[in-house]
Design an enzyme around this catalytic site. Sequence first.
Site, PDB file in Angstrom:
ATOM      1  N   ARG A 123      46.531  39.202  53.609  1.00 41.99           N
ATOM      2  CA  ARG A 123      46.803  39.790  52.287  1.00 41.99           C
ATOM      3  C   ARG A 123      47.334  41.228  52.396  1.00 41.99           C
ATOM      4  O   ARG A 123      47.021  41.940  53.351  1.00 41.99           O
ATOM      5  CB  ARG A 123      45.534  39.730  51.431  1.00 41.99           C
ATOM      6  CG  ARG A 123      45.148  38.275  51.156  1.00 41.99           C
ATOM      7  CD  ARG A 123      43.956  38.163  50.268  1.00 41.99           C
ATOM      8  NE  ARG A 123      44.204  38.679  48.944  1.00 41.99           N
ATOM      9  CZ  ARG A 123      43.271  38.791  48.006  1.00 41.99           C
ATOM     10  NH1 ARG A 123      42.021  38.437  48.273  1.00 41.99           N
ATOM     11  NH2 ARG A 123      43.569  39.255  46.821  1.00 41.99           N
ATOM     12  N   GLN A 170      41.647  46.800  42.166  1.00 44.13           N
ATOM     13  CA  GLN A 170      41.262  47.128  43.543  1.00 44.13           C
ATOM     14  C   GLN A 170      41.972  48.393  44.006  1.00 44.13           C
ATOM     15  O   GLN A 170      41.362  49.259  44.645  1.00 44.13           O
ATOM     16  CB  GLN A 170      41.560  45.942  44.461  1.00 44.13           C
ATOM     17  CG  GLN A 170      40.659  44.748  44.124  1.00 44.13           C
ATOM     18  CD  GLN A 170      40.948  43.515  44.943  1.00 44.13           C
ATOM     19  OE1 GLN A 170      41.949  43.456  45.667  1.00 44.13           O
ATOM     20  NE2 GLN A 170      40.092  42.525  44.824  1.00 44.13           N
ATOM     21  N   ASP A 316      42.114  36.161  37.233  1.00 45.87           N
ATOM     22  CA  ASP A 316      41.393  35.205  38.083  1.00 45.87           C
ATOM     23  C   ASP A 316      41.173  33.869  37.381  1.00 45.87           C
ATOM     24  O   ASP A 316      40.780  32.887  38.017  1.00 45.87           O
ATOM     25  CB  ASP A 316      40.045  35.792  38.517  1.00 45.87           C
ATOM     26  CG  ASP A 316      40.237  36.944  39.496  1.00 45.87           C
ATOM     27  OD1 ASP A 316      41.329  37.079  40.074  1.00 45.87           O
ATOM     28  OD2 ASP A 316      39.277  37.714  39.693  1.00 45.87           O
ATOM     29  N   ARG A 389      38.663  29.395  43.725  1.00 41.31           N
ATOM     30  CA  ARG A 389      39.052  29.142  42.331  1.00 41.31           C
ATOM     31  C   ARG A 389      39.956  27.906  42.200  1.00 41.31           C
ATOM     32  O   ARG A 389      39.977  27.264  41.164  1.00 41.31           O
ATOM     33  CB  ARG A 389      39.697  30.375  41.718  1.00 41.31           C
ATOM     34  CG  ARG A 389      38.756  31.580  41.726  1.00 41.31           C
ATOM     35  CD  ARG A 389      39.030  32.585  40.648  1.00 41.31           C
ATOM     36  NE  ARG A 389      38.364  33.845  40.961  1.00 41.31           N
ATOM     37  CZ  ARG A 389      37.065  34.090  40.772  1.00 41.31           C
ATOM     38  NH1 ARG A 389      36.270  33.151  40.277  1.00 41.31           N
ATOM     39  NH2 ARG A 389      36.539  35.260  41.092  1.00 41.31           N
TER      40      ARG A 389
HETATM   41  C1  S3P Z   1      38.904  42.571  41.472  1.00 40.48           C
HETATM   42  C2  S3P Z   1      40.144  42.827  40.984  1.00 40.48           C
HETATM   43  C3  S3P Z   1      41.178  41.823  40.776  1.00 40.48           C
HETATM   44  C4  S3P Z   1      40.663  40.403  40.952  1.00 40.48           C
HETATM   45  C5  S3P Z   1      39.707  40.283  42.071  1.00 40.48           C
HETATM   46  C6  S3P Z   1      38.524  41.216  41.887  1.00 40.48           C
HETATM   47  C7  S3P Z   1      37.918  43.668  41.547  1.00 40.48           C
HETATM   48  O1  S3P Z   1      42.215  42.063  41.686  1.00 40.48           O
HETATM   49  O2  S3P Z   1      41.723  39.496  41.104  1.00 40.48           O
HETATM   50  O3  S3P Z   1      39.214  38.946  42.146  1.00 40.48           O
HETATM   51  O4  S3P Z   1      36.715  43.393  41.667  1.00 40.48           O
HETATM   52  O5  S3P Z   1      38.338  44.829  41.486  1.00 40.48           O
HETATM   53  P1  S3P Z   1      43.339  43.193  41.390  1.00 40.48           P
HETATM   54  O6  S3P Z   1      43.172  44.261  42.365  1.00 40.48           O
HETATM   55  O7  S3P Z   1      44.633  42.478  41.538  1.00 40.48           O
HETATM   56  O8  S3P Z   1      43.108  43.714  40.006  1.00 40.48           O
END
Ligand code: S3P
Length: 429
Positions: A123, A170, A316, A389
């Site tokens: 990733r 994130q 999600d 998921r």
């Molecule tokens: C998350 C943010 C989301 C989400 C992930 C959890 C988090 O990702 O898809 O499952 O706990 O901050 P992004 O960074 O794309 O918002």
Amino acid sequence: MKQQVIHSCGPLRGDISVPGDKSISHRSIMLGSLASGTTEVQGFLQGEDSLATLLAFRGMGIGIEDLGGGWLRIEGRGLRGLQEPQDVIDCGNSGTTMRLMMGLLAGQSFFSVLSGDRYLRRRPMKRVTVPLISMGARIWGRCDGERAPLAIQGGALRPARYDSPIASAQVKSALLLAGLYADGETTVSEPHLSRDHSERMLKYFGATLRSFDGGVTVSGNPRLTGREVFVPADISSAAFFLVAALVVPGSELLIRNVGVNPTRSGIIDILRAMGGSIELLDARERSGEPVADLWVRSSSLRGVDIGGGLVPRAIDELPVISVAASFAEGVTTIRDAEELRVKETDRIQAMCDALNAVGGQVESLEDGMRIVGQEHMRGGSVNSCGDHRIAMSMAVAALRCTAPVTVTDTACTETSFPGFWSLLRQLAG
Ligand code: S3P
């Protein structure tokens, strides 16, 4: 490799609970560890992802006691109380563990290495390494810093202003955590508001934060104080049962204590726009987060268009929303969701392949999907691609297929929803 065979079922009825919110569980460990004094957490998600975060902080010298029944006691050691880990930090499958910890570790006075499973090591990480490096962080990784394992030599950080090109909690959270270690104010803006659990919990623990239209500013060197944190049930886990109850005729479910933070509740707006009957009961606030019981009744659904600021609010849940769309009248289009391509797997491709394999009519778009709904699907065999998921979404799809659906590679549901298969079995009979 584990697999599950799921049959169609009669009405789903009952009063259920789903496990604690994954995003809030991660953050409760992180901020409880950086606070001074004791933090007690109620409703912690005992899934592999949040347990990876728990083990990482134990490995940095934080006492975290499992009191049973989802209760934890964390003995926080203050903003500068972490110790150098003696081994590589294993983030497992968890992007949140890896990305948030990058921000936090960049400001420490020690060296650390983050790695994870084969999915996480694929990733993209530059979205976090690049802005952190602009704050003075020293981070190295494979592919010019794009992929884990990542090595971080902690040190002094400068405050920064970063305009993130993507709406990512994130990325935002990593920078806010790094900003705690910088003298002055660190500001992050984003094109649409992503989930704001970090902002809420930082404030709850005593940090100074200022939200403005399009972004947030955090002040460095706060004194965080240990508190009691209630973790609501995860709306992303409730999502599977919301859609299951909507698409299986005659169903009626009450799902207790679900987190309904507006930055996460896009699924409720989308399913209601599709004609779904979902009511919020006893809406309240706990530990700075909105919570409600969700009452859902089976409904005839119709196709909708999904895009723009709604996407990060339901990111999600889009896989299971594509299942709801497969049983809706008409066409559903999901756009602006290219982020789905860099989740635990490429969720656009994985859902197109899986739904089409059981008789769905789904076309993949660069940034989403076009789904033609139908009364039933046929059933068949699908692979989860190791993505929790996808596995759970296809289990929901199976409930309205004329023949059984076999889902292979299902151990991954342990990352976010331990007990999923037994709860499904209990309800579906
Ligand atoms: C998350 C943010 C989301 C989400 C992930 C959890 C988090 O990702 O898809 O499952 O706990 O901050 P992004 O960074 O794309 O918002």
